[in-house]
Design an enzyme around this catalytic site. Structure first.
Site, PDB file in Angstrom:
ATOM      1  N   GLY A  41       0.764  -1.240   0.000  1.00 14.40           N
ATOM      2  CA  GLY A  41       0.000   0.000   0.000  1.00 14.40           C
ATOM      3  C   GLY A  41       0.793   1.287   0.000  1.00 14.40           C
ATOM      4  O   GLY A  41       0.310   2.316  -0.460  1.00 14.40           O
ATOM      5  N   GLU A  95       4.138   4.069   5.841  1.00 22.49           N
ATOM      6  CA  GLU A  95       2.923   3.250   5.754  1.00 22.49           C
ATOM      7  C   GLU A  95       1.833   4.029   5.020  1.00 22.49           C
ATOM      8  O   GLU A  95       1.835   5.267   5.016  1.00 22.49           O
ATOM      9  CB  GLU A  95       2.497   2.875   7.195  1.00 22.49           C
ATOM     10  CG  GLU A  95       1.238   2.066   7.338  1.00 22.49           C
ATOM     11  CD  GLU A  95       1.275   0.679   6.693  1.00 22.49           C
ATOM     12  OE1 GLU A  95       1.475   0.620   5.468  1.00 22.49           O
ATOM     13  OE2 GLU A  95       1.047  -0.316   7.394  1.00 22.49           O
ATOM     14  N   ASP A  99      -4.776   1.929  10.807  1.00 16.65           N
ATOM     15  CA  ASP A  99      -6.184   1.624  11.055  1.00 16.65           C
ATOM     16  C   ASP A  99      -6.303   1.099  12.492  1.00 16.65           C
ATOM     17  O   ASP A  99      -6.387   1.891  13.435  1.00 16.65           O
ATOM     18  CB  ASP A  99      -6.618   0.594  10.007  1.00 16.65           C
ATOM     19  CG  ASP A  99      -8.082   0.288  10.031  1.00 16.65           C
ATOM     20  OD1 ASP A  99      -8.875   1.184  10.360  1.00 16.65           O
ATOM     21  OD2 ASP A  99      -8.466  -0.859   9.718  1.00 16.65           O
ATOM     22  N   THR A 100      -6.224  -0.209  12.704  1.00 18.14           N
ATOM     23  CA  THR A 100      -6.265  -0.739  14.064  1.00 18.14           C
ATOM     24  C   THR A 100      -4.964  -0.451  14.811  1.00 18.14           C
ATOM     25  O   THR A 100      -4.923  -0.453  16.037  1.00 18.14           O
ATOM     26  CB  THR A 100      -6.478  -2.265  14.059  1.00 18.14           C
ATOM     27  OG1 THR A 100      -5.368  -2.877  13.404  1.00 18.14           O
ATOM     28  CG2 THR A 100      -7.772  -2.641  13.351  1.00 18.14           C
ATOM     29  N   THR A 103      -0.558  -3.550  12.723  1.00 18.44           N
ATOM     30  CA  THR A 103       0.589  -3.733  11.827  1.00 18.44           C
ATOM     31  C   THR A 103       1.783  -2.909  12.308  1.00 18.44           C
ATOM     32  O   THR A 103       2.902  -3.415  12.436  1.00 18.44           O
ATOM     33  CB  THR A 103       0.219  -3.321  10.384  1.00 18.44           C
ATOM     34  OG1 THR A 103      -0.910  -4.089   9.971  1.00 18.44           O
ATOM     35  CG2 THR A 103       1.386  -3.547   9.431  1.00 18.44           C
ATOM     36  N   LYS A 127      -6.548   6.687  10.708  1.00 15.82           N
ATOM     37  CA  LYS A 127      -7.953   6.534  11.125  1.00 15.82           C
ATOM     38  C   LYS A 127      -7.963   6.265  12.633  1.00 15.82           C
ATOM     39  O   LYS A 127      -8.120   5.124  13.068  1.00 15.82           O
ATOM     40  CB  LYS A 127      -8.586   5.330  10.423  1.00 15.82           C
ATOM     41  CG  LYS A 127      -9.047   5.580   9.010  1.00 15.82           C
ATOM     42  CD  LYS A 127     -10.052   4.512   8.544  1.00 15.82           C
ATOM     43  CE  LYS A 127      -9.395   3.349   7.882  1.00 15.82           C
ATOM     44  NZ  LYS A 127     -10.339   2.423   7.190  1.00 15.82           N
ATOM     45  N   PHE A 148     -13.776   3.375   4.532  1.00 19.82           N
ATOM     46  CA  PHE A 148     -12.884   2.503   3.779  1.00 19.82           C
ATOM     47  C   PHE A 148     -12.436   3.262   2.541  1.00 19.82           C
ATOM     48  O   PHE A 148     -13.243   3.629   1.692  1.00 19.82           O
ATOM     49  CB  PHE A 148     -13.567   1.188   3.390  1.00 19.82           C
ATOM     50  CG  PHE A 148     -12.566   0.222   2.834  1.00 19.82           C
ATOM     51  CD1 PHE A 148     -11.796  -0.557   3.691  1.00 19.82           C
ATOM     52  CD2 PHE A 148     -12.345   0.131   1.463  1.00 19.82           C
ATOM     53  CE1 PHE A 148     -10.828  -1.418   3.185  1.00 19.82           C
ATOM     54  CE2 PHE A 148     -11.380  -0.732   0.949  1.00 19.82           C
ATOM     55  CZ  PHE A 148     -10.621  -1.502   1.816  1.00 19.82           C
ATOM     56  N   ARG A 161      -5.529   0.613  -6.716  1.00 17.23           N
ATOM     57  CA  ARG A 161      -4.270   1.181  -6.199  1.00 17.23           C
ATOM     58  C   ARG A 161      -3.775   2.339  -7.073  1.00 17.23           C
ATOM     59  O   ARG A 161      -3.096   3.237  -6.608  1.00 17.23           O
ATOM     60  CB  ARG A 161      -3.168   0.108  -6.159  1.00 17.23           C
ATOM     61  CG  ARG A 161      -3.349  -0.949  -5.092  1.00 17.23           C
ATOM     62  CD  ARG A 161      -2.050  -1.713  -4.905  1.00 17.23           C
ATOM     63  NE  ARG A 161      -2.223  -2.985  -4.225  1.00 17.23           N
ATOM     64  CZ  ARG A 161      -2.270  -3.151  -2.900  1.00 17.23           C
ATOM     65  NH1 ARG A 161      -2.165  -2.108  -2.107  1.00 17.23           N
ATOM     66  NH2 ARG A 161      -2.417  -4.351  -2.369  1.00 17.23           N
TER      67      ARG A 161
HETATM   68  P1  IMP Z   1      -3.845  -1.871  10.674  1.00 14.59           P
HETATM   69  O1  IMP Z   1      -5.278  -2.262  10.952  1.00 14.59           O
HETATM   70  O2  IMP Z   1      -3.507  -0.542  11.290  1.00 14.59           O
HETATM   71  O3  IMP Z   1      -2.910  -2.969  11.058  1.00 14.59           O
HETATM   72  O4  IMP Z   1      -3.743  -1.667   9.088  1.00 14.59           O
HETATM   73  C1  IMP Z   1      -3.277  -2.672   8.274  1.00 14.59           C
HETATM   74  C2  IMP Z   1      -3.486  -2.442   6.829  1.00 14.59           C
HETATM   75  O5  IMP Z   1      -4.882  -2.517   6.541  1.00 14.59           O
HETATM   76  C3  IMP Z   1      -3.051  -1.121   6.222  1.00 14.59           C
HETATM   77  O6  IMP Z   1      -1.676  -1.024   5.971  1.00 14.59           O
HETATM   78  C4  IMP Z   1      -3.828  -1.168   4.922  1.00 14.59           C
HETATM   79  O7  IMP Z   1      -3.128  -1.928   3.961  1.00 14.59           O
HETATM   80  C5  IMP Z   1      -5.111  -1.879   5.322  1.00 14.59           C
HETATM   81  N1  IMP Z   1      -6.209  -0.908   5.466  1.00 14.59           N
HETATM   82  C6  IMP Z   1      -6.698  -0.374   6.596  1.00 14.59           C
HETATM   83  N2  IMP Z   1      -7.696   0.485   6.338  1.00 14.59           N
HETATM   84  C7  IMP Z   1      -7.821   0.495   4.987  1.00 14.59           C
HETATM   85  C8  IMP Z   1      -8.685   1.229   4.079  1.00 14.59           C
HETATM   86  O8  IMP Z   1      -9.533   2.054   4.449  1.00 14.59           O
HETATM   87  N3  IMP Z   1      -8.498   0.965   2.756  1.00 14.59           N
HETATM   88  C9  IMP Z   1      -7.579   0.080   2.281  1.00 14.59           C
HETATM   89  N4  IMP Z   1      -6.757  -0.598   3.094  1.00 14.59           N
HETATM   90  C10 IMP Z   1      -6.880  -0.388   4.430  1.00 14.59           C
END
Ligand code: IMP
Length: 173
Positions: A41, A95, A99-100, A103, A127, A148, A161
């Site tokens: 990403g 990055e 999101d959560t 990662t 987010k 999203f 992408r």
């Molecule tokens: P995490 O939840 O912070 O571990 O995010 C992990 C990965 O989820 C990010 O690096 C993105 O690749 C993917 N991701 C999270 N939110 C989105 C979104 O809104 N669109 C597309 N990919 C997302």
């Protein structure tokens, strides 16, 4: 039919990434920086950001995959590791979106034990409302609501992408 509504257009991305790059270069002074893009990403943001930072910047990439077993736990795994040591380097993880936080929390822990001089994170999008695991993110492009998003490197099942903007995927329209 599904459509993608523009959330952040190309001009706004260009302007903000330019400012972020200048902020990062000012922060590090003349130090060399090892930027580590998190595949896939981050590849478009990484390309723009390293040019905006300028000076001595080295580029490396890491592949990760994440699985979410339950709402509260997630498992992250490195699928493509760094080719070179980061010992004593000023490392900046690049990055696409936090999101959560699972990662980046995992990557911070994993890379910290490899002995970098410093370890910081730059993300294009944040987010914060979705966070399950706290993670310090030093450089943020845009804070967005719980939507999203696709485009500018971000995908939905590998599609979108290559959009030159960040958009909201709207399956209802
Ligand atoms: P995490 O939840 O912070 O571990 O995010 C992990 C990965 O989820 C990010 O690096 C993105 O690749 C993917 N991701 C999270 N939110 C989105 C979104 O809104 N669109 C597309 N990919 C997302």
């Amino acid at each position: 039919m599904s459509t993608v509504r523009i959330l952040i257009d190309a001009a706004a991305l260009h302007e903000r990434i330019g400012a972020l790059g200048r902020e990062i270069r000012t922060f590090y002074g003349d130090e060399p920086i090892v930027c580590i893009g998190v595949l896939k990403g981050s590849f478009i943001f990484m390309a723009d950001l390293v040019r905006a930072i300028g000076g001595d910047v080295r580029c490396a990439f890491l592949g990760v995959s994440s699985y979410e077993g339950t709402q509260s736990t997630g498992e992250v795994r490195i699928t493509h590791d760094l080719a070179a040591s980061i010992r004593d380097a000023h490392v900046l993880i690049v990055e696409d979106i936090v999101d959560t936080g699972l990662t980046l929390a995992y990557l911070r822990r994993t890379l910290a034990v490899r002995g970098p001089a410093t370890l910081r994170i730059a993300t294009l999008l944040d987010k914060p409302s979705r966070r399950k695991q706290p993670v310090d993110v030093e450089f943020v492009g845009f804070t967005i609501p719980d939507l999203f998003v696709v485009g500018f490197g971000l995908d939905l099942d590998e599609a979108y992408r290559n959009l030159p903007f960040v958009g909201v995927f709207d399956p209802e329209s």
